[in-house]
Design an enzyme around this catalytic site. Sequence first.
Site, short mmCIF file in Angstrom:
data_model
loop_
_atom_site.label_atom_id
_atom_site.label_comp_id
_atom_site.label_asym_id
_atom_site.label_seq_id
_atom_site.Cartn_x
_atom_site.Cartn_y
_atom_site.Cartn_z
N GLY A 1 38.60 -19.20 10.71
CA GLY A 1 37.71 -20.37 10.49
C GLY A 1 36.69 -20.10 9.77
CG ASP B 1 38.90 -26.97 20.53
OD1 ASP B 1 38.71 -26.35 21.56
OD2 ASP B 1 39.82 -27.63 20.54
#
Lengths: 275, 275
Positions: free
Chosen positions: A138, A155
């Site tokens: 990410g 998250d």
Amino acid sequence: MSLWFTEKQTENFGITAKINKTLHTEQTEFQKLDMVETEEFGNMLLLDDMVMTTEKDEFVYHEMVAHVPLFTHPNPEHVLVVGGGDGGVIREILKHPSVKKATLVDIDGKVIEYSKKYLPTIAGQLEDPRVDVQVGDGFMHIAKSENAYDVIMVDSTEPVGPAVNLFTKGFYAGIYKALKEDGIFVAQTDNPWFKADLIANAQRDVAEIFPITRLYTANIPTYPSGLWTFTLGSKKYDPLEVSEERFHEIETKYYTKELHKAAFALPKFVADLLK
Amino acid sequence: MSLWFTEKQTENFGITAKINKTLHTEQTEFQKLDMVETEEFGNMLLLDDMVMTTEKDEFVYHEMVAHVPLFTHPNPEHVLVVGGGDGGVIREILKHPSVKKATLVDIDGKVIEYSKKYLPTIAGQLEDPRVDVQVGDGFMHIAKSENAYDVIMVDSTEPVGPAVNLFTKGFYAGIYKALKEDGIFVAQTDNPWFKADLIANAQRDVAEIFPITRLYTANIPTYPSGLWTFTLGSKKYDPLEVSEERFHEIETKYYTKELHKAAFALPKFVADLLK
């Protein structure tokens, strides 16, 4: 024999849950993954011995990550989830009809694989045609994205192991660049009872980059202290100034339009962390 | 040797805390009383193996029981606490300059005695000249009181053992009679994750007696689920319609005037319990 799992949420405090059976356990490339069936909370996903999500209380976290920024943005079309391989945030995002595409980038494909298998009520929407599931880093995805997303949701796990880069100012700066000019981002930032410094640091770092920075909370029974925080950074829209007509009917079990605003009313000791 | 106390908050879930030492333990006339020193939460009072209060997180419960009704009532002078032998609610009540007298009726004198000894930051105000400490049956005290109190707070244990009568409609009717014509009462009513029926029943019973009935919440890490509820019944004043000028400065760590109202914004699954 009665089996109990215990998570030490601090060195000196924890929760304990009766386990009916272990469904899966493995050391993935990135972390230890356990899927267990608990008596009280249904199936439960653990990463590095920490509770990530359970069938019974997952709705709180997933609704509050997703709906606060999505109702704040007037027209969210492209949404990115960093982490979130269990698919719960994706499920909530898809309740918003304006969303055309939701991209999920989780570093650990095993989390996605076993969530689909053992948490179908959470991960079931990962197959939706609007969803682009990517197994990857990410941090790197953010670094190479520019003016691409209306809303970005982080998250992640705790800032140990694979998620350590996701709690840095450099990452927040990357998110700013990856967002469109009126974009919003939100990240889970742990709890104020045991991790006060983490919240204060995140707030300070985000506020140096985003003109609007806010903290909100939700009650999650299986997370440390039961009180979870979310740090929101926004380029233009203030989550406290959402007009009534912006809210449309969606099916939820925790989020309401009243709670959207009330969640930003912080206990005094939490508000004091942000000074 | 490392000692850990575990409270089974349900049959299948609990919390566990490292204990440095046991300060006192006895079977009183009414319940099992343990005072322990924990590493994470400081000194901790247990009754019948359930956490009642800890030095570290007690402020949440005590502030939220006391200040919500006391700021709702325009001039609270006489206040009654049923239970609450640890003295924490009394400490908060005395922060309100309008209060002339605060009566505490706890059935178990041992709770008062050992709170004074081992929880001095909580019980320290029990010696204040405005406080009348009575060891006795709160149910009977209510039954014989009429038009006597501006605010009544029920700071009880769970509805097992000595507190079983304090969760009955007859008790709420007695409280109505014991209050003055514009009186307010509040009772702790457990958590919505594991005790949904208790909350629904209390709300129904109180609403049949009081014209204004409300539920509010607070985060208490050492209580089951971390989300605690309080049921408020009022003859005249609505806690949601408190004017800004009613609030005056008091020293708190949890309560704020913003949180006063936000605490009534319920998660949807909790709001649904009240329908």
